[in-house]
Design an enzyme around this catalytic site. Structure first.
Site, mmCIF file in Angstrom:
data_model
loop_
_atom_site.group_PDB
_atom_site.id
_atom_site.type_symbol
_atom_site.label_atom_id
_atom_site.label_comp_id
_atom_site.label_asym_id
_atom_site.label_seq_id
_atom_site.Cartn_x
_atom_site.Cartn_y
_atom_site.Cartn_z
ATOM 1 N N GLY B 88 3.811 -10.196 -3.687
ATOM 2 C CA GLY B 88 2.159 -11.364 -2.388
ATOM 3 C C GLY B 88 2.789 -10.675 -1.215
ATOM 4 C CG LEU B 89 0.491 -8.468 0.475
ATOM 5 C CD1 LEU B 89 -0.832 -8.574 0.850
ATOM 6 C CD2 LEU B 89 0.420 -7.154 0.996
ATOM 7 C CB CYS B 145 -5.835 -8.897 1.649
ATOM 8 S SG CYS B 145 -4.219 -7.923 2.063
ATOM 9 C CG ASN B 207 -3.360 -1.438 -2.882
ATOM 10 O OD1 ASN B 207 -2.000 -1.687 -3.901
ATOM 11 N ND2 ASN B 207 -3.962 -1.581 -2.186
ATOM 12 N N GLY B 258 -0.851 7.459 -6.055
ATOM 13 C CA GLY B 258 -0.811 6.929 -7.429
ATOM 14 C C GLY B 258 0.002 7.824 -9.023
ATOM 15 C CB THR B 281 6.022 3.384 -8.419
ATOM 16 O OG1 THR B 281 4.953 2.652 -7.669
ATOM 17 C CG2 THR B 281 7.196 2.540 -8.757
#
Lengths: 294, 318
Positions: B88-89, B145, B207, B258, B281
């Protein structure tokens, strides 16, 4: 604090030593070690004890901290798994965890043998505050007793009076009793099914334990360190508030990075009159019981 | 010891240090390996483990005009070879960053790019203005967003909106503007072209892909927000396909993101047309991944007799 969780109202009851922070102000040193497994033994009831050679982690660890273990060299299971340190020996360069098999990652972990190597990140998080000198009461539920073993071993040399209330489902699932007794701790065990010790929860014995150790002044109040299932920690919060006993609890949650970068391990913290999201991995895992909204 | 002659030496023959440097949107980087926003905190976290100034560039987490608390409930779910997140940023706001984090970061000596987020075009503009002249190397505009003025549809899902927010940020700052594209669209090349036409200096993609998971024991979605973003090796084929397609559609440089875990993953993106890559990640699983990727790329260049990594950009396209 303006990072407020929307829609929450909370009493202004945050403690002065609130450890909620927005980001890290300093760089905290930690290590990645390819740690050789020295021992890996089943303890019964789906619990295992794992000792690894990780001298950098062992040399800088403190009780209540954890390590993030890679359980697969492949990408399935993907994430590391965090485990509290049940013990560490800076002289031998070893760290020990006690874990429960709860899913894919821990199941895979059981297959590793002494001689094999596991990648470990640590030591991570904020541990228990060890500066006190009054009586210490440790309360452990299930595998949550593991970090309290490290506490017992660390305070052993200080001559501080330590007692422990350890609980588990059944006799086979009790951990840490022998290690704590060896460390000079007065231990009482409880089991849900009554197969050993008192039948019931360790928190059933807490009021008596506090009364038994409390002195006459606020400065001689005992301290509680607790780790275990969330319902148990809620009882700890209630008892601590009611008896005005300082208490510290260790939380656990699913984590990704374990070092404060991803913000995935959030927990609700009271900071003054507002609630904010803290990180279990860096603001905790040990928190003042008064600051956590469980 | 520089060798004369062309770059196509026989494989295995050692040559002078291969050149890993790239320049993107006017930002000079010593190597093409960057961190992905949202996975590297403010840099201090991983600085506890290694010298992060070795990275080509650091991209810090998305910043907003005021602090955003992030999502309640569970924010993470592991998937097969991947991770779902709905953070949630959460961020302390751009002012806190400039006061508390930037002084430390600027001393590192490696470019720092700041990701920016907003709920309206005006918010993006405001953050860009506050960063203008601060000394940061560039701005990365996170257009995934939701635009609250358009019913919560993400800025990056519609070319017109994506173009408008890009143009507004472009006009608000002299800093290099990189726009980070959302993959959750019908045709990413459409968005890419609109953003290029609106003045972006570079694009970063992708993203996260939207996804979810359900806990069958309690019969509820695992994430508090229900839907989250998928990252990790699982998304690499999709990300790579999108970089390939966008590289064929725009002229500005691309940052490939990615599921990059290794140097060979990074090379795939470079050969598809990316000038640089961002590692996200992977850092959670293997914190030294970015360093290993830099080293691996260097070795590949040496062993393949390639003089510079820039020689490989789009190498799979000829």
């Amino acid at each position: 604090m303006t990072e407020r969780v929307e829609g929450t109202t909370v009493e202004c009851s945050g403690p002065e030593d609130s450890r909620a922070v927005r980001g890290q102000a300093t760089v905290r040193r930690w290590f990645q070690e390819n740690a050789k497994i020295l021992r890996h033994d089943p303890l019964g009831a789906g619990l295992l004890q794992l000792t690894l050679h990780a001298p950098d982690v062992a040399a800088s660890a403190s009780p209540g901290q954890f390590v993030n273990l890679r359980v697969s060299e492949r990408v399935v299971p993907f994430l590391r798994r965090p485990f509290s340190l049940a013990g560490f020996d800076p002289d031998r360069g070893t760290v020990t965890i006690i874990y429960q098999v709860v899913g894919e990652g821990t199941k895979l972990l059981t297959e590793y043998r002494p001689g094999q190597v596991l990648s470990l990140l640590g030591p991570l998080g904020r541990g228990f505050p060890l500066g006190g000198s009054t009586a210490l009461i440790l309360v452990g539920g299930g595998v949550g007793t593991a970090p309290l073993i490290a506490v017992a071993q660390a305070v052993r040399r200080t001559g501080r009076a330590v007692s422990a209330l350890i609980g588990a489902r059944t006799a086979e699932a009790l951990i840490g009793e022998d290690a704590m007794i060896t460390a000079g701790v007065k231990v009482q065990v409880c089991t849900d099914d009554g197969t050993r010790g008192v039948k019931g929860l360790p928190t059933d014995l807490l009021d008596d334990a506090i009364r038994g150790t409390a002195g006459v002044s606020p400065q001689s109040r005992p301290e509680i360190f607790a780790c275990g299932p969330v319902p148990m920690l809620k009882v700890i919060q209630d008892v601590a508030r009611r008896t005005e006993t300082p208490a510290y609890i260790s939380l656990e949650t699913i984590m990704a990075c374990g070092v404060g970068a991803c913000l995935g391990c959030s927990c609700r913290l009271k900071s003054g009159c507002v609630e904010i999201f803290g990180k279990v991995c860096t603001d905790g895992p040990v928190f003042n019981a008064r600051e956590v909204a469980l | 010891m520089k060798q004369a002659g062309s770059g196509s030496e026989a494989p295995g023959r050692l040559q002078a240090q291969p050149d890993l440097s790239v320049t993107l949107a006017g930002i000079k980087m010593k190597n093409p390996v960057m961190t992905a926003s949202g996975t590297f905190g403010s840099g201090r976290e991983y600085a506890g483990l290694y010298d992060i100034s070795a990275l080509g560039a650091i991209v810090v987490k998305g910043l907003s005009t005021v602090p955003w608390p992030g999502n309640p409930g569970i924010r993470l779910a592991e998937t097969t070879a991947g991770l779902l997140n709905s953070i949630g940023l959460q961020n302390p706001g751009v002012d806190h960053f400039l006061e508390a984090d930037w002084p430390w970061l600027r001393g590192l000596g490696t470019p720092v790019i700041v990701n920016i987020v907003g709920k309206t075009v005006d918010e993006y503009v405001e953050v860009a203005r506050r960063l203008d002249g601060s000394g940061v190397a560039g701005i990365e505009v996170n257009i995934s967003c939701p635009n609250i003025k358009e019913g919560g549809l993400a800025f990056g899902t519609e070319p017109g909106m994506a173009g408008r927010v890009t143009r507004a940020v472009r006009d608000a700052t002299k800093l290099p503007v990189i726009v980070k594209l959302s993959p959750n669209v019908r045709d990413i090349t459409e968005i890419a072209r609109a953003v290029e036409a609106s003045g972006a200096d570079a694009l970063s993609l992708i993203n996260t892909l939207t996804g979810m998971a359900i806990d069958i024991r309690n019969r509820r979605p695992i994430l508090g927000n229900v839907i989250g973003g998928l990252s990790g090796p699982a998304i690499k084929p999709v990300a790579l396909r999108m970089v390939w397609q966008v590289a064929g559609a725009v002229g500005i440089p691309l940052i490939g993101i990615g599921g990059i875990m290794t140097w060979s993953d990074a090379l795939e993106f470079i050969m598809a047309g990316a000038t640089a890559v961002a590692v996200g990640t992977a850092s959670f699983v293997n914190p030294l991944a970015p360093l290993q990727i830099i080293e691996g790329l260097g070795k590949y260049l040496q062993e393949s007799g390639t003089k510079a990594v820039t020689d490989l950009i789009g190498a799979a396209r000829v």
